[in-house]
Design a protein around this motif. Structure first.
Motif, PDB file in Angstrom:
ATOM      1  N   ASP A 155       0.874  -1.323   0.161  1.00 56.48           N
ATOM      2  CA  ASP A 155      -0.068   0.133   0.056  1.00 56.48           C
ATOM      3  C   ASP A 155       0.836   1.227  -0.026  1.00 56.48           C
ATOM      4  O   ASP A 155       0.573   2.116  -0.723  1.00 56.48           O
ATOM      5  N   LYS A 173     -12.130  -0.064   4.530  1.00 59.31           N
ATOM      6  CA  LYS A 173     -10.674  -0.170   4.483  1.00 59.31           C
ATOM      7  C   LYS A 173      -9.995   0.263   3.155  1.00 59.31           C
ATOM      8  O   LYS A 173      -9.097   1.040   2.815  1.00 59.31           O
ATOM      9  N   HIS A 181      -7.868   3.462   1.688  1.00 53.72           N
ATOM     10  CA  HIS A 181      -6.758   3.349   0.939  1.00 53.72           C
ATOM     11  C   HIS A 181      -6.745   4.009  -0.401  1.00 53.72           C
ATOM     12  O   HIS A 181      -5.698   4.930  -0.817  1.00 53.72           O
ATOM     13  N   ASP A 214      -3.868   8.297   7.468  1.00 56.97           N
ATOM     14  CA  ASP A 214      -4.228   6.801   7.729  1.00 56.97           C
ATOM     15  C   ASP A 214      -4.927   6.449   8.999  1.00 56.97           C
ATOM     16  O   ASP A 214      -6.135   5.893   9.230  1.00 56.97           O
TER      17      ASP A 214
END
Lengths: 147, 141
Positions: free
Chosen positions: A109, B99, B103, B126
């Motif tokens: 990520d 989630k 992202h 985040d």
């Protein structure tokens, strides 16, 4: 066997030809250690990881970032057999390094975010999706030798 | 845990993005649909093709809600109460999907902000989006 479309193949090769390994690798590892600090447990020998500034300027972190990019390049060159390409690396991460495989996607990520910042508008949703698929295949291959 | 500095940083970033809320939101959604096709199943009632008015309106709604939460992060449970009810009883989106959008939202921010999206900003964002998602899912069970 993973089925890659022509677009996906071309896109992955294109991304890796455009990004600077010396910048992207270290940046991705740094981000992983900063954003997900528990990953630092695997880098106890790297010296000062006390804060974001220390991590970003740590030469061992930077060196490791380049190692990771070189590993990924092997996958780019062997897109039709990433599984076999990473058998040894998978065993290494499982038996010697003992890395929790759930952490692999955390680095993945971070890599996506660093590449996105580098490529900007060129990192379209379609290009991004191809990259996520590539990362998923890499992660899956690294997980294979865990028993 | 978010430090005061992180909360200020988050608030400042979302304030700056409010004028382009539709663009950022639509971009994040498009990325999610492309990378995680299962998420499209929640949008069969909308036109989610690029640049569709539905996509832009929906993206704007999401970003404005995130920006509103950022105004006072300590009050997230109060601010998000109506959205909690909506997601739990009507939309019933599996929270694992939160989630995924978090992202792709970070990727959209990286594309838009480039180098300004520093590791410190990324970490703070985040954490905020994780907290936001957790609060959103609170009424599920």
């Amino acid at each position: 066997m993973v089925a890659w479309t022509d677009f996906e193949r071309a896109t992955i090769k294109d991304i890796f030809s455009k990004i600077d390994y010396e910048v992207v690798g270290p940046a991705a590892i740094s981000r992983c250690l900063i954003v997900y600090p528990w990953t630092q447990r695997y880098f106890a020998g790297f010296g000062n990881l006390y804060n974001a500034a220390a991590i970003t300027s740590n030469p061992k972190v930077a060196a490791h970032g380049k190692v990771v990019m070189q590993g990924l390049e092997k996958a780019v060159k062997n897109m039709d057999n990433i599984k076999a390409t990473f058998t040894e690396l998978s065993t290494l991460h499982s038996e010697k390094l003992q890395v929790d495989p759930d952490n692999f996607m955390l680095l993945g990520d971070c890599l996506a975010i660093v590449v996105a910042a580098q490529l900007g508008k060129d990192f379209t949703p379609e290009v991004h999706a191809a990259f996520q698929k590539f990362l998923a295949v890499v992660v899956s291959s690294l997980r294979r030798q865990y028993y | 845990m978010l430090s005061k500095r992180e909360k200020d940083l988050i608030k400042e970033i979302w304030e700056r993005l409010t004028p382009v809320a539709a663009e950022i939101g639509a971009d994040a959604l498009l990325r999610m649909f492309a990378s995680y096709p299962g998420t499209k199943t929640y949008f069969s009632h909308l036109d989610i093709s690029p640049n569709s008015s539905h996509l832009l309106a929906h993206g704007k709604k999401i970003v404005l809600a995130i920006a509103e939460g950022a105004q006072d992060i300590s009050q997230l449970t109060v601010t998000l109460a109506p959205l909690q009810t909506l997601h739990a009883y009507q939309l019933r989106i599996d929270p694992r999907n939160f989630k995924l959008l978090s992202h792709t939202m970070l990727v959209s921010l990286a594309c838009y902000l480039g180098d300004e999206f520093t590791p410190v900003a990324h970490a703070a964002m985040d954490k905020y989006l994780s907290a936001f998602a957790a609060v959103l899912a609170e009424k599920y069970r």
